[in-house]
Scaffold this motif. Structure first.
Motif, mmCIF file in Angstrom:
data_model
loop_
_atom_site.group_PDB
_atom_site.id
_atom_site.type_symbol
_atom_site.label_atom_id
_atom_site.label_comp_id
_atom_site.label_asym_id
_atom_site.label_seq_id
_atom_site.Cartn_x
_atom_site.Cartn_y
_atom_site.Cartn_z
ATOM 1 N N LEU A 1 0.817 -1.208 0.000
ATOM 2 C CA LEU A 1 0.000 0.000 0.000
ATOM 3 C C LEU A 1 0.850 1.257 0.000
ATOM 4 O O LEU A 1 0.492 2.265 -0.631
ATOM 5 N N ALA A 2 1.996 1.203 0.699
ATOM 6 C CA ALA A 2 2.856 2.387 0.794
ATOM 7 C C ALA A 2 3.553 2.692 -0.518
ATOM 8 O O ALA A 2 3.440 3.795 -1.068
ATOM 9 N N TYR A 3 4.299 1.704 -1.029
ATOM 10 C CA TYR A 3 5.151 1.950 -2.187
ATOM 11 C C TYR A 3 4.478 1.638 -3.512
ATOM 12 O O TYR A 3 4.940 2.096 -4.566
ATOM 13 N N GLY A 4 3.374 0.878 -3.465
ATOM 14 C CA GLY A 4 2.705 0.531 -4.697
ATOM 15 C C GLY A 4 1.478 1.369 -4.996
ATOM 16 O O GLY A 4 1.043 1.456 -6.148
ATOM 17 N N ILE A 5 0.895 2.006 -3.961
ATOM 18 C CA ILE A 5 -0.345 2.744 -4.181
ATOM 19 C C ILE A 5 -0.248 4.177 -3.634
ATOM 20 O O ILE A 5 -0.320 5.142 -4.396
ATOM 21 N N ALA A 6 -0.095 4.332 -2.315
ATOM 22 C CA ALA A 6 -0.141 5.676 -1.715
ATOM 23 C C ALA A 6 0.987 6.568 -2.238
ATOM 24 O O ALA A 6 0.762 7.745 -2.545
ATOM 25 N N GLY A 7 2.201 6.024 -2.327
ATOM 26 C CA GLY A 7 3.333 6.820 -2.814
ATOM 27 C C GLY A 7 3.135 7.311 -4.242
ATOM 28 O O GLY A 7 3.264 8.508 -4.524
ATOM 29 N N PRO A 8 2.812 6.413 -5.198
ATOM 30 C CA PRO A 8 2.542 6.865 -6.564
ATOM 31 C C PRO A 8 1.347 7.814 -6.662
ATOM 32 O O PRO A 8 1.365 8.751 -7.457
ATOM 33 N N PHE A 9 0.315 7.577 -5.849
ATOM 34 C CA PHE A 9 -0.828 8.494 -5.851
ATOM 35 C C PHE A 9 -0.384 9.896 -5.441
ATOM 36 O O PHE A 9 -0.799 10.892 -6.036
ATOM 37 N N SER A 10 0.437 9.979 -4.416
ATOM 38 C CA SER A 10 0.931 11.271 -3.950
ATOM 39 C C SER A 10 1.716 11.986 -5.047
ATOM 40 O O SER A 10 1.533 13.184 -5.287
ATOM 41 N N ASN A 11 2.579 11.240 -5.719
ATOM 42 C CA ASN A 11 3.388 11.828 -6.781
ATOM 43 C C ASN A 11 2.524 12.314 -7.939
ATOM 44 O O ASN A 11 2.763 13.381 -8.521
ATOM 45 N N ARG A 12 1.482 11.533 -8.271
ATOM 46 C CA ARG A 12 0.585 11.922 -9.360
ATOM 47 C C ARG A 12 -0.206 13.174 -8.996
ATOM 48 O O ARG A 12 -0.392 14.070 -9.829
ATOM 49 N N MET A 13 -0.688 13.240 -7.750
ATOM 50 C CA MET A 13 -1.394 14.440 -7.294
ATOM 51 C C MET A 13 -0.512 15.674 -7.447
ATOM 52 O O MET A 13 -0.950 16.716 -7.934
ATOM 53 N N ARG A 14 0.740 15.556 -7.019
ATOM 54 C CA ARG A 14 1.652 16.687 -7.096
ATOM 55 C C ARG A 14 1.877 17.103 -8.546
ATOM 56 O O ARG A 14 1.886 18.296 -8.869
ATOM 57 N N GLY A 15 2.037 16.131 -9.438
ATOM 58 C CA GLY A 15 2.260 16.449 -10.844
ATOM 59 C C GLY A 15 1.086 17.186 -11.473
ATOM 60 O O GLY A 15 1.274 18.130 -12.232
ATOM 61 N N VAL A 16 -0.135 16.746 -11.152
ATOM 62 C CA VAL A 16 -1.332 17.395 -11.704
ATOM 63 C C VAL A 16 -1.445 18.824 -11.203
ATOM 64 O O VAL A 16 -1.722 19.755 -11.965
ATOM 65 N N VAL A 17 -1.221 19.024 -9.895
ATOM 66 C CA VAL A 17 -1.321 20.361 -9.306
ATOM 67 C C VAL A 17 -0.273 21.298 -9.919
ATOM 68 O O VAL A 17 -0.577 22.443 -10.262
ATOM 69 N N GLU A 18 0.948 20.820 -10.060
ATOM 70 C CA GLU A 18 2.013 21.664 -10.606
ATOM 71 C C GLU A 18 1.755 22.008 -12.073
ATOM 72 O O GLU A 18 2.079 23.107 -12.517
ATOM 73 N N GLU A 19 1.154 21.070 -12.811
ATOM 74 C CA GLU A 19 0.827 21.374 -14.210
ATOM 75 C C GLU A 19 -0.284 22.408 -14.293
ATOM 76 O O GLU A 19 -0.215 23.348 -15.096
ATOM 77 N N GLU A 20 -1.306 22.263 -13.458
ATOM 78 C CA GLU A 20 -2.415 23.219 -13.483
ATOM 79 C C GLU A 20 -1.982 24.599 -12.999
ATOM 80 O O GLU A 20 -2.574 25.606 -13.386
ATOM 81 N N ALA A 21 -0.940 24.648 -12.152
ATOM 82 C CA ALA A 21 -0.456 25.935 -11.654
ATOM 83 C C ALA A 21 0.092 26.799 -12.790
ATOM 84 O O ALA A 21 0.138 28.035 -12.680
ATOM 85 N N LYS A 22 0.496 26.174 -13.894
ATOM 86 C CA LYS A 22 1.002 26.933 -15.037
ATOM 87 C C LYS A 22 -0.069 27.843 -15.634
ATOM 88 O O LYS A 22 0.234 28.860 -16.240
#
Length: 287
Positions: free
Chosen positions: A217-238
């Motif tokens: 759950l940590a390295y296979g799901i929650a960690g990648p989810f966190s990274n994806r959330m950050r990527g979407v937010v940073e892209e929309e911030a543009k």
């Protein structure tokens, strides 16, 4: 959809290889509900303790955003840049007083009405109207305005990134919570030490499922989810960065086409319209 596809592929690889190598799903299926109850419940409980109601609601919205991906595409940036072009052109030709009516009542403005997607975007609309309104109040120092916008964008980005931090904190805690579940399983096993080896083996296997789930759950799901959330937010911030670039360029005295070109350069590469595409779009819209 790419996030969901990746998750399905991950689960197929993990459990598929286990089954093909001769593993039995019986012990996993038997222990899974109780181990998930322990680990998942503890993770949710720690998340609730560490955050406010507003943060938790924000996390739900971030999960939806993560699955959908960034909201803005090339057409959205073309609309935004076209709107800013017409506003800065009006201010350059007739003075900043001419845009006052448009920013005070954007829903009734003939310019804003040409761009309904921007009109529905609360953050972008508020930012455009607030700073253009400041222009009408003689706040025309480009360095001061740029510093103010940068601080606002930094604050907004930090708020939008909070769900990602929440998810990453949960990912960091899940392996330890898996150990908690495993230790409880060992305690349960030791209390049945007088049972036959086959029974003890099944109980120990069930306890180890806790460690397995925590790590997965940590390295296979929650960690990648966190990274994806950050990527979407940073892209929309543009999207908001484009507004900053155009408004500051306008305050520096540049012509509207130059100001808009400055903003175009801030658009993410995969969504950036060409110079000619943007020029055709601005010429096609008459206001």
């Amino acid at each position: 959809m790419l996030t969901v596809g990746g998750l399905v592929f991950l689960l197929l690889c993990v459990f598929g290889s286990y089954i093909v190598s001769g593993g039995s799903l019986g012990p996993l299926v038997e222990a899974l509900p109780f181990e998930m109850w322990t680990i998942g419940g503890a993770a949710v409980g720690t998340c609730v303790m560490a955050n406010s109601i507003n943060d938790l609601k924000h996390l739900g919205g971030a999960m939806v955003k993560m699955l959908k991906g960034a909201a803005f595409r090339k057409g959205d940036y073309v609309d935004l840049l076209s709107l800013l072009f017409h506003l800065t052109k009006l201010a350059s030709n007739k003075g900043v007083v001419a845009i006052e009516a448009h920013v005070e009542q954007p829903a009734e403005s003939e310019i804003f009405q040409k761009f309904p997607k921007v009109l529905k975007n609360h953050h972008a609309l508020t930012m455009i109207c607030d700073y253009l309104r400041m222009f009408t109040m003689n706040a025309d120092d480009p360095n001061q305005i740029e510093d103010l916008i940068m601080r606002e964008l930094k604050k907004t980005l930090a708020e939008e990134l909070h769900p990602s931090h929440m998810m990453q904190t949960m990912a960091d805690a899940l392996p330890a919570l898996g150990i908690v579940a495993a230790v409880l399983g060992v305690v349960k096993t030791m209390s049945h030490i007088d049972q036959p080896p086959a029974v003890l083996g099944a109980m120990i296997g069930g306890a180890l499922v806790g460690t397995f789930l925590g790590v997965l759950l940590a390295y296979g799901i929650a960690g990648p989810f966190s990274n994806r959330m950050r990527g979407v937010v940073e892209e929309e911030a543009k999207y908001l960065e484009v507004i900053r670039a155009v408004l500051v360029s306008h305050l520096h005295g540049n012509a509207p086409p130059v100001s808009v070109e400055t903003g175009r350069k801030m658009v993410p590469s995969q969504h950036m319209p060409t110079f000619l595409e943007l020029e055709e779009a601005t010429d096609a819209i008459k206001v």
